[in-house]
Every structure is written in structure tokens, then in C-alpha cells.
Design a protein around this motif. Structure first.
Motif, PDB file in Angstrom:
ATOM      1  N   LEU A  64       0.827  -1.216   0.000  1.00  0.00           N
ATOM      2  CA  LEU A  64       0.000   0.000   0.000  1.00  0.00           C
ATOM      3  C   LEU A  64       0.855   1.257   0.000  1.00  0.00           C
ATOM      4  O   LEU A  64       0.512   2.243  -0.656  1.00  0.00           O
ATOM      5  CB  LEU A  64      -0.941   0.006   1.200  1.00  0.00           C
ATOM      6  CG  LEU A  64      -2.066  -1.020   1.156  1.00  0.00           C
ATOM      7  CD1 LEU A  64      -2.878  -0.959   2.437  1.00  0.00           C
ATOM      8  CD2 LEU A  64      -2.951  -0.816  -0.048  1.00  0.00           C
ATOM      9  N   SER A  78      -6.061   4.986  -9.818  1.00  0.00           N
ATOM     10  CA  SER A  78      -6.071   4.091  -8.667  1.00  0.00           C
ATOM     11  C   SER A  78      -6.023   2.636  -9.110  1.00  0.00           C
ATOM     12  O   SER A  78      -6.684   2.232 -10.069  1.00  0.00           O
ATOM     13  CB  SER A  78      -7.333   4.318  -7.835  1.00  0.00           C
ATOM     14  OG  SER A  78      -7.406   3.358  -6.801  1.00  0.00           O
ATOM     15  N   ALA A  82      -6.551  -1.140  -1.211  1.00  0.00           N
ATOM     16  CA  ALA A  82      -7.072  -0.411  -0.044  1.00  0.00           C
ATOM     17  C   ALA A  82      -6.981  -1.279   1.199  1.00  0.00           C
ATOM     18  O   ALA A  82      -6.783  -2.490   1.121  1.00  0.00           O
ATOM     19  CB  ALA A  82      -8.525  -0.014  -0.285  1.00  0.00           C
ATOM     20  N   THR A  84      -8.967  -1.554   5.186  1.00  0.00           N
ATOM     21  CA  THR A  84      -9.976  -1.096   6.133  1.00  0.00           C
ATOM     22  C   THR A  84      -9.763  -1.874   7.424  1.00  0.00           C
ATOM     23  O   THR A  84      -9.129  -2.935   7.435  1.00  0.00           O
ATOM     24  CB  THR A  84     -11.414  -1.340   5.630  1.00  0.00           C
ATOM     25  OG1 THR A  84     -11.578  -2.731   5.350  1.00  0.00           O
ATOM     26  CG2 THR A  84     -11.707  -0.527   4.389  1.00  0.00           C
TER      27      THR A  84
END
Length: 108
Positions: A64, A78, A82, A84
């Protein structure tokens, strides 16, 4: 380390844990085609160090970090990578855009 065609990754001279190096390379690979089109003569991405708080250490974060840096430096679209925080799964949940199960030898 060659990532894709003329896209190369230089690792820190002090070395890295193999998982960190693999995830850094994966972060480059998420953007390798776009980067290759943007810089057709090739590019060497030199990594001077990789530092993170040990309390939050996850080797996937290296991908990342590289992905984010590439988007910032080269203004790439992009990749979909990601992270979370998912308490029900007991921590961080990483997603890699169109790539599923990186480093898996299973057929797609």
C-alpha cells in the motif's frame, strides 16, 4: 529486481525482510502496466528504507505504501488497493483491486 518489462525495483542497501520486499514488489506490480506506458524507456524505483511502527506492523502495508507513492509521484489511476479495519475479522482487511489472493499458486 525486475517487476515488469522495463520497470525495476531497487531495494535498500541495508536489506529488508523477504516479506516486505515481496509486498513492495507487489505494490509496484499493481501499477506496472500503467507505469510502463507512462515511462516506455523504463524506470528504476529505488527504495531507500521502509519504516513503520512495530505495534501496527503488517507486511502488506509495504504494498500500500508503494502503491500510494506511485499514484502520488506519477499521477496514475487508482489500482483499487485499499485497507480497512474490520473488527469482525479481527483486524485489518486488505483488498487489491482486480487482483485476488496475491502470491497464491491457485489457478484464477
Amino acid at each position: 529486481m525486475q517487476i515488469y518489462r522495463n520497470i525495476w525495483l531497487g531495494l535498500p542497501t541495508a536489506g529488508l525482510h523477504w516479506k516486505d520486499a515481496a509486498w513492495l514488489a507487489f505494490g509496484v506490480s499493481l501499477n506496472a502496466r500503467a507505469l510502463s506506458e507512462l515511462v516506455p524507456d523504463g524506470v528504476l524505483l529505488r527504495t531507500s528504507s521502509l519504516d513503520c511502527p512495530l505495534s501496527d506492523y503488517r507486511s502488506e502495508a509495504a504494498a500500500l505504501a508503494m502503491d500510494g507513492w506511485l499514484h502520488e509521484r506519477f499521477d496514475l489511476e487508482s489500482s483499487g488497493a485499499a485497507v480497512t479495519y474490520d473488527a469482525s475479522r479481527g483486524g485489518f482487511a486488505f483488498s487489491w483491486g482486480e487482483t485476488a489472493d496475491p502470491f497464491s499458486d491457485a489457478p484464477p
